[in-house]
Design an enzyme around this catalytic site. Sequence first.
Site, PDB file in Angstrom:
ATOM      1  N   ASP A  47       2.188   4.347   0.012  1.00  0.00           N
ATOM      2  CA  ASP A  47       2.534   3.850  -1.331  1.00  0.00           C
ATOM      3  C   ASP A  47       1.490   2.831  -1.800  1.00  0.00           C
ATOM      4  OD1 ASP A  47       3.304   1.763   0.309  1.00  0.00           O
ATOM      5  OD2 ASP A  47       5.374   1.642  -0.436  1.00  0.00           O
ATOM      6  N   SER A  48       0.463   2.590  -0.949  1.00  0.00           N
ATOM      7  CA  SER A  48      -0.723   1.854  -1.412  1.00  0.00           C
ATOM      8  C   SER A  48      -1.352   2.551  -2.610  1.00  0.00           C
ATOM      9  CB  SER A  48      -1.752   1.752  -0.277  1.00  0.00           C
ATOM     10  OG  SER A  48      -2.003   3.019   0.300  1.00  0.00           O
ATOM     11  N   ASP A  86       5.011   7.915   2.684  1.00  0.00           N
ATOM     12  CA  ASP A  86       5.819   6.686   2.601  1.00  0.00           C
ATOM     13  C   ASP A  86       7.078   6.877   1.779  1.00  0.00           C
ATOM     14  OD1 ASP A  86       4.677   4.629   4.047  1.00  0.00           O
ATOM     15  OD2 ASP A  86       3.361   3.983   2.417  1.00  0.00           O
ATOM     16  N   LYS A 115       7.565   7.677   6.375  1.00  0.00           N
ATOM     17  CA  LYS A 115       7.351   6.315   6.899  1.00  0.00           C
ATOM     18  C   LYS A 115       8.309   5.355   6.200  1.00  0.00           C
ATOM     19  CE  LYS A 115       3.363   3.862   6.404  1.00  0.00           C
ATOM     20  NZ  LYS A 115       3.797   2.652   5.645  1.00  0.00           N
ATOM     21  N   GLU A 117       9.402   1.284   5.868  1.00  0.00           N
ATOM     22  CA  GLU A 117       8.994  -0.110   6.101  1.00  0.00           C
ATOM     23  C   GLU A 117      10.191  -0.967   6.473  1.00  0.00           C
ATOM     24  OE1 GLU A 117       5.481  -0.807   2.938  1.00  0.00           O
ATOM     25  OE2 GLU A 117       6.744  -2.549   3.261  1.00  0.00           O
ATOM     26  N   GLU A 184       1.200  -3.611  11.028  1.00  0.00           N
ATOM     27  CA  GLU A 184       0.211  -4.093  10.054  1.00  0.00           C
ATOM     28  C   GLU A 184       0.058  -5.613  10.142  1.00  0.00           C
ATOM     29  OE1 GLU A 184       0.782  -2.682   6.032  1.00  0.00           O
ATOM     30  OE2 GLU A 184      -0.843  -3.947   5.256  1.00  0.00           O
TER      31      GLU A 184
HETATM   32  O1  KIV Z   1       0.827   2.294   2.032  1.00  0.00           O
HETATM   33  C1  KIV Z   1      -0.049   2.336   2.906  1.00  0.00           C
HETATM   34  O2  KIV Z   1      -1.187   2.754   2.679  1.00  0.00           O
HETATM   35  C2  KIV Z   1       0.289   1.852   4.234  1.00  0.00           C
HETATM   36  C3  KIV Z   1      -0.847   1.557   5.162  1.00  0.00           C
HETATM   37  C4  KIV Z   1      -1.466   0.280   4.768  1.00  0.00           C
HETATM   38  C5  KIV Z   1      -0.427   1.551   6.589  1.00  0.00           C
HETATM   39  O3  KIV Z   1       1.422   1.668   4.540  1.00  0.00           O
END
Ligand code: KIV
Length: 267
Positions: A47-48, A86, A115, A117, A184
Amino acid sequence: MSSAPITVATLASMKSRGEPIVCLTCYDASFARLLDAAGVDLLLVGDSLGMVLQGHSSTLPVTVEQMAYHSACVARGRPRALLVADLPFLACATPERAIESAARLIQDGGAQVVKVEGGAPVLPAVRRLTDHGVAVCAHLGLLPQSVNRIGGYRFQGRDQASADTIRQDALALQEAGASLLVLECVPAALAAEICRSLAIPVIGIGAGNGCDGQVLVLHDMLGLNPGRPPSFSRDFLKGRGSVAEALAAYVAAVRDRSFPGPVESPY
Ligand code: KIV
């Protein structure tokens, strides 16, 4: 390099052989082809993308639909690497919401792993997902989705209490069925200790070189971060003639554990 598709079982056996796992974020089919050809094992639709593609100042505005869209783009370009996507902000706030959101990422987006968090608050969602056969990658340490609570993007686990919480959460997430863990921005010694104590592969970002694998945000490792690049990243395009060469250098540096070096491991 084998052409067999990579699965969570492949990554588990890489951990048991001590073979470093190479991961990068990826958001579209063109880069998926390049990363796959370079031998990257795991493509993370992070989600970056809210920051590096959409220009937001955080990941919070990203929606499940946007994640599914980018995951589907990546899925079309990648024959071999494992595809992890994510679950964005609050998509795991309840187990029910986590199931609905994971269904979108898997059925519409072609993701193989989702993924999640967070630690204790997301355990019910992780249990529900894994009970229903969903492969989960956990994410501890710096949690960008909690930026407003933390008050910035800071290293975590630097004091005893916060290190203990990360250790306990890592174990609880493994027990809840997670297949992978991203750590992270935590001190290298803490990350290496957690990595040794868990059976599942641990992928570090800003967590030293004692993890089972490394991940970076694609735009950071290509020097495309217009602001201040993170201290734990490296510009692999600098001094090289093409994106393909930069990716090959990253893959080689993770495999021979020369990345991250001391400069990229501030704690
Ligand atoms: O959103 C993302 O790109 C991430 C990485 C920084 C691990 O979670």
